[in-house]
Design a protein around this motif. Sequence first.
Motif, PDB file in Angstrom:
ATOM      1  N   MET A  77     -12.829  18.152 -13.062  1.00  0.00           N
ATOM      2  CA  MET A  77     -12.973  17.712 -11.703  1.00  0.00           C
ATOM      3  C   MET A  77     -12.294  16.351 -11.561  1.00  0.00           C
ATOM      4  N   ALA A  78     -11.407  16.247 -10.644  1.00  0.00           N
ATOM      5  CA  ALA A  78     -10.666  15.012 -10.432  1.00  0.00           C
ATOM      6  C   ALA A  78     -11.295  14.209  -9.303  1.00  0.00           C
ATOM      7  N   ALA A  79     -11.406  12.924  -9.540  1.00  0.00           N
ATOM      8  CA  ALA A  79     -11.939  12.040  -8.504  1.00  0.00           C
ATOM      9  C   ALA A  79     -10.762  11.469  -7.723  1.00  0.00           C
ATOM     10  N   THR A  80     -10.903  11.437  -6.446  1.00  0.00           N
ATOM     11  CA  THR A  80      -9.845  10.873  -5.616  1.00  0.00           C
ATOM     12  C   THR A  80     -10.399   9.690  -4.841  1.00  0.00           C
ATOM     13  N   THR A  81      -9.548   8.738  -4.644  1.00  0.00           N
ATOM     14  CA  THR A  81      -9.920   7.585  -3.822  1.00  0.00           C
ATOM     15  C   THR A  81      -8.838   7.397  -2.785  1.00  0.00           C
ATOM     16  N   SER A  82      -9.240   6.928  -1.665  1.00  0.00           N
ATOM     17  CA  SER A  82      -8.243   6.633  -0.646  1.00  0.00           C
ATOM     18  C   SER A  82      -8.400   5.175  -0.255  1.00  0.00           C
ATOM     19  N   SER A  83      -7.285   4.529  -0.063  1.00  0.00           N
ATOM     20  CA  SER A  83      -7.279   3.127   0.325  1.00  0.00           C
ATOM     21  C   SER A  83      -6.669   3.006   1.698  1.00  0.00           C
ATOM     22  N   SER A  84      -7.267   2.161   2.468  1.00  0.00           N
ATOM     23  CA  SER A  84      -6.722   1.949   3.807  1.00  0.00           C
ATOM     24  C   SER A  84      -5.490   1.055   3.716  1.00  0.00           C
ATOM     25  N   VAL A  85      -4.715   1.056   4.751  1.00  0.00           N
ATOM     26  CA  VAL A  85      -3.537   0.199   4.822  1.00  0.00           C
ATOM     27  C   VAL A  85      -3.963  -1.256   4.684  1.00  0.00           C
ATOM     28  N   PHE A  86      -5.098  -1.596   5.272  1.00  0.00           N
ATOM     29  CA  PHE A  86      -5.597  -2.968   5.191  1.00  0.00           C
ATOM     30  C   PHE A  86      -5.901  -3.354   3.740  1.00  0.00           C
ATOM     31  N   GLU A  87      -6.540  -2.452   2.994  1.00  0.00           N
ATOM     32  CA  GLU A  87      -6.863  -2.743   1.597  1.00  0.00           C
ATOM     33  C   GLU A  87      -5.599  -2.894   0.759  1.00  0.00           C
ATOM     34  N   LEU A  88      -4.625  -2.038   0.995  1.00  0.00           N
ATOM     35  CA  LEU A  88      -3.373  -2.115   0.254  1.00  0.00           C
ATOM     36  C   LEU A  88      -2.609  -3.388   0.570  1.00  0.00           C
ATOM     37  N   SER A  89      -2.542  -3.744   1.852  1.00  0.00           N
ATOM     38  CA  SER A  89      -1.813  -4.956   2.219  1.00  0.00           C
ATOM     39  C   SER A  89      -2.569  -6.192   1.753  1.00  0.00           C
ATOM     40  N   SER A  90      -3.897  -6.142   1.773  1.00  0.00           N
ATOM     41  CA  SER A  90      -4.699  -7.262   1.283  1.00  0.00           C
ATOM     42  C   SER A  90      -4.443  -7.486  -0.206  1.00  0.00           C
ATOM     43  N   HIS A  91      -4.399  -6.407  -0.958  1.00  0.00           N
ATOM     44  CA  HIS A  91      -4.126  -6.502  -2.395  1.00  0.00           C
ATOM     45  C   HIS A  91      -2.717  -7.050  -2.641  1.00  0.00           C
ATOM     46  N   ALA A  92      -1.764  -6.584  -1.888  1.00  0.00           N
ATOM     47  CA  ALA A  92      -0.380  -7.047  -2.044  1.00  0.00           C
ATOM     48  C   ALA A  92      -0.270  -8.530  -1.735  1.00  0.00           C
ATOM     49  N   LEU A  93      -0.922  -8.973  -0.670  1.00  0.00           N
ATOM     50  CA  LEU A  93      -0.880 -10.396  -0.320  1.00  0.00           C
ATOM     51  C   LEU A  93      -1.596 -11.241  -1.363  1.00  0.00           C
ATOM     52  N   SER A  94      -2.689 -10.740  -1.887  1.00  0.00           N
ATOM     53  CA  SER A  94      -3.416 -11.452  -2.927  1.00  0.00           C
ATOM     54  C   SER A  94      -2.556 -11.612  -4.180  1.00  0.00           C
ATOM     55  N   SER A  95      -1.883 -10.543  -4.556  1.00  0.00           N
ATOM     56  CA  SER A  95      -1.005 -10.588  -5.725  1.00  0.00           C
ATOM     57  C   SER A  95       0.151 -11.555  -5.495  1.00  0.00           C
ATOM     58  N   ALA A  96       0.737 -11.521  -4.317  1.00  0.00           N
ATOM     59  CA  ALA A  96       1.838 -12.428  -3.990  1.00  0.00           C
ATOM     60  C   ALA A  96       1.350 -13.867  -4.013  1.00  0.00           C
ATOM     61  N   GLY A  97       0.174 -14.101  -3.465  1.00  0.00           N
ATOM     62  CA  GLY A  97      -0.387 -15.454  -3.453  1.00  0.00           C
ATOM     63  C   GLY A  97      -0.619 -15.981  -4.855  1.00  0.00           C
TER      64      GLY A  97
END
Length: 74
Positions: free
Chosen positions: A1-21
């Motif tokens: 059984m595979a677990a799936t997760t979905s991320s919102s655009v906000f979560e993805l962009s927040s992570h990207a900005l955090s990494s860039a920062g």
Amino acid sequence: MAATTSSSVFELSSHALSSAGKGILAFLEEFGRARAARALYTELAAMSDAELDSLGLVRSDISRKVYAKVYDLR
């Protein structure tokens, strides 16, 4: 059984900005260290051999001492 997760655009962009920062912050910290090293090296290199001797240094130790001081090596 595979677990799936979905991320919102906000979560993805927040992570990207955090990494860039974090990357920008690391760059600025390293830039600050380089400036400190340059200032210390310039100060020590301008000293006479007698002045360096009073600090327990010889001219050939300047680079090593500056690196150890700026990067807090013991």
